[in-house]
Design an enzyme around this catalytic site. Structure first.
Site, short mmCIF file in Angstrom:
data_model
loop_
_atom_site.label_atom_id
_atom_site.label_comp_id
_atom_site.label_asym_id
_atom_site.label_seq_id
_atom_site.Cartn_x
_atom_site.Cartn_y
_atom_site.Cartn_z
N SER A 71 0.82 -1.21 0.00
CA SER A 71 0.00 0.00 0.00
C SER A 71 0.85 1.25 0.00
O SER A 71 0.36 2.33 -0.30
CB SER A 71 -0.86 0.04 1.27
OG SER A 71 -1.64 -1.11 1.39
N HIS A 101 -1.48 -3.02 -7.13
CA HIS A 101 -2.13 -2.77 -5.85
C HIS A 101 -3.65 -2.90 -5.97
O HIS A 101 -4.30 -2.07 -6.61
CB HIS A 101 -1.74 -1.35 -5.37
CG HIS A 101 -2.30 -0.98 -4.04
ND1 HIS A 101 -2.78 0.27 -3.75
CD2 HIS A 101 -2.47 -1.71 -2.91
CE1 HIS A 101 -3.20 0.31 -2.50
NE2 HIS A 101 -3.03 -0.89 -1.97
N GLU A 121 -4.19 -0.24 -8.77
CA GLU A 121 -3.16 0.76 -9.09
C GLU A 121 -1.93 0.03 -9.62
O GLU A 121 -1.50 -0.97 -9.03
CB GLU A 121 -2.77 1.55 -7.83
CG GLU A 121 -3.81 2.55 -7.38
CD GLU A 121 -3.41 3.31 -6.10
OE1 GLU A 121 -3.69 4.50 -6.02
OE2 GLU A 121 -2.86 2.69 -5.18
N ASN A 180 -4.24 5.76 -1.38
CA ASN A 180 -3.90 5.88 0.04
C ASN A 180 -3.36 7.26 0.40
O ASN A 180 -3.51 7.71 1.54
CB ASN A 180 -2.91 4.80 0.47
CG ASN A 180 -3.62 3.48 0.67
OD1 ASN A 180 -4.74 3.45 1.16
ND2 ASN A 180 -2.99 2.39 0.26
#
Ligand SMILES: CC(=O)CC(=O)SCCNC(=O)CCNC(=O)[C@H](O)C(C)(C)COP(=O)(O)OP(=O)(O)OC[C@H]1O[C@@H](n2cnc3c(N)ncnc32)[C@H](O)[C@@H]1OP(=O)(O)O
Ligand SMILES: NC(=O)C1=CN([C@@H]2O[C@H](COP(=O)(O)OP(=O)(O)OC[C@H]3O[C@@H](n4cnc5c(N)ncnc54)[C@H](OP(=O)(O)O)[C@@H]3O)[C@@H](O)[C@H]2O)C=CC1
Length: 282
Positions: free
Chosen positions: A118, A139, A151, A190
């Site tokens: 992450s 991701h 991602e 994130n």
């Protein structure tokens, strides 16, 4: 890319393995112990059962998906994998060691080593291997079988061919929507989400509102599917804290600093849904 390896069968590893197997890929999942493997297998089987119950797949498709999955505690069995996706705890040292082992055991010259991290800079994992051009961040989002987004994070060292192959896998094979981000801690989602979750924890910690009112505020006021404290419990408070720490280390901005309450809850082992207790009890 017919043969995929997934390292770690926690909530994300199990979800990623499920997504890949549902797309027709041969998937091998590795865990450290037989016990962890059994927990992961149960998590995956339950999720497939739920998908069949909800009419997302037929019972035949569920059984065929299960037949494409195999489990091991020996990373040596990943020798023939075309792609390995690492999804173990958000800890740079643990991930680096796994990339070093994968570099040794995955023998196909064109195999890609990917991480579901992450927040850990991909280049750090890439340079731990002898193939930094074939390491990339892929991701997924939680729960992986449900969320459409992935991602893609190329490291500075990642080759164009690796990016193209990863993009084709995510879009054409797995049917997910890919967005690209540079290798900066937190990437796109994130980098936006974690400061929001940390703000909600600070708001709760300072007594401005109850956990229910904070969550209802965002669910009913902004149509979020779950409020920030429920979402932090879903992600796992250890993961939220680790991601915040990586982002704080990268940017040195107070908005990424983990609030003391989050840290104390991690210290107490109250990690959210996965331990049965976090901001809520499960
Ligand atoms: C930390 C990081 O690095 C990045 C991250 O991942 S951040 C976290 C991102 N995730 C989020 O923000 C999650 C936000 N929450 C949600 O999206 C939703 O609350 C939730 C999907 C978690 C649960 O939603 P819910 O409505 O309470 O659950 P549920 O009804 O069981 O499932 C929702 C849908 O998924 C489907 N579904 C559930 N499990 C499934 C499975 N295993 N396979 C396929 N579909 C499934 C359900 O059938 C349902 O679909 P329909 O709406 O078409 O009926
Ligand atoms: N939770 C989330 O919402 C999201 C998380 N991520 C990322 O995915 C990764 C995994 O997170 P998540 O699945 O939530 O975490 P979990 O805590 O659910 O699972 C982590 C898993 O990794 C296993 N593990 C730890 N060390 C090793 C090892 N050396 N070899 C093999 N397996 C190992 C653990 O096994 P054991 O319990 O036996 O130690 C556990 O099963 C992290 O990098 C996280 O940042 C990405 C997107 C969303």
């Amino acid at each position: 890319m017919a043969r995929v390896g997934v390292v770690g069968c926690g909530q994300m590893g199990a979800g990623i393995a499920e997504v890949c197997a549902r797309s027709g890929l041969d998937v091998k999942v590795a865990e450290t112990t037989g016990e962890a493997l059994e927990l992961g297998r149960t998590r995956l089987t339950n999720s497939l059962g739920k998908a069949a119950e909800r009419g997302k797949m037929t019972e035949e498709e569920r059984d065929a998906t299960l037949a494409r999955l195999s489990f091991t505690t020996d990373l040596g069995e990943f020798a023939d994998r075309d792609l390995v996706i690492e999804a173990v705890v958000e800890n740079e040292q643990v991930k680096t060691e796994i990339f070093q082992v994968l570099d040794q055991v995955v023998t196909r010259p064109d195999a890609i080593l990917a991480s579901n991290t992450s927040s850990i800079p991909l280049v750090k994992l890439a340079v731990a291997t002898s193939r930094p051009d074939r390491v990339i961040g892929i991701h997924f989002f939680n729960p992986a079988p449900v969320q459409e987004l992935v991602e893609l994070i190329p490291a500075l060292t990642t080759g164009e061919e690796t990016i193209k192959r990863a993009q084709a896998l995510v879009g054409k094979v797995l049917g997910k929507h890919a967005i690209r981000a540079q290798d900066r801690s937190g990437f796109v989602v994130n980098a936006l989400l974690i400061p929001y979750l940390l703000s909600a924890i600070r708001m709760f910690e300072s007594g401005i509102a109850s956990r229910e009112d904070i969550d209802n505020g965002m669910e009913m006021g902004c149509a979020h599917p779950m409020g920030p404290l429920k979402l932090a419990d879903l992600i796992g408070l250890d993961t939220v804290a680790s991601v915040a720490d990586s982002m704080y280390a990268e940017y040195k901005e107070p908005l990424y600093a983990a609030p003391p309450l989050l840290q104390r809850m991690v210290d107490a082992g109250r990690l959210g849904r996965k331990t049965g207790s976090g901001f809520y009890t499960y």
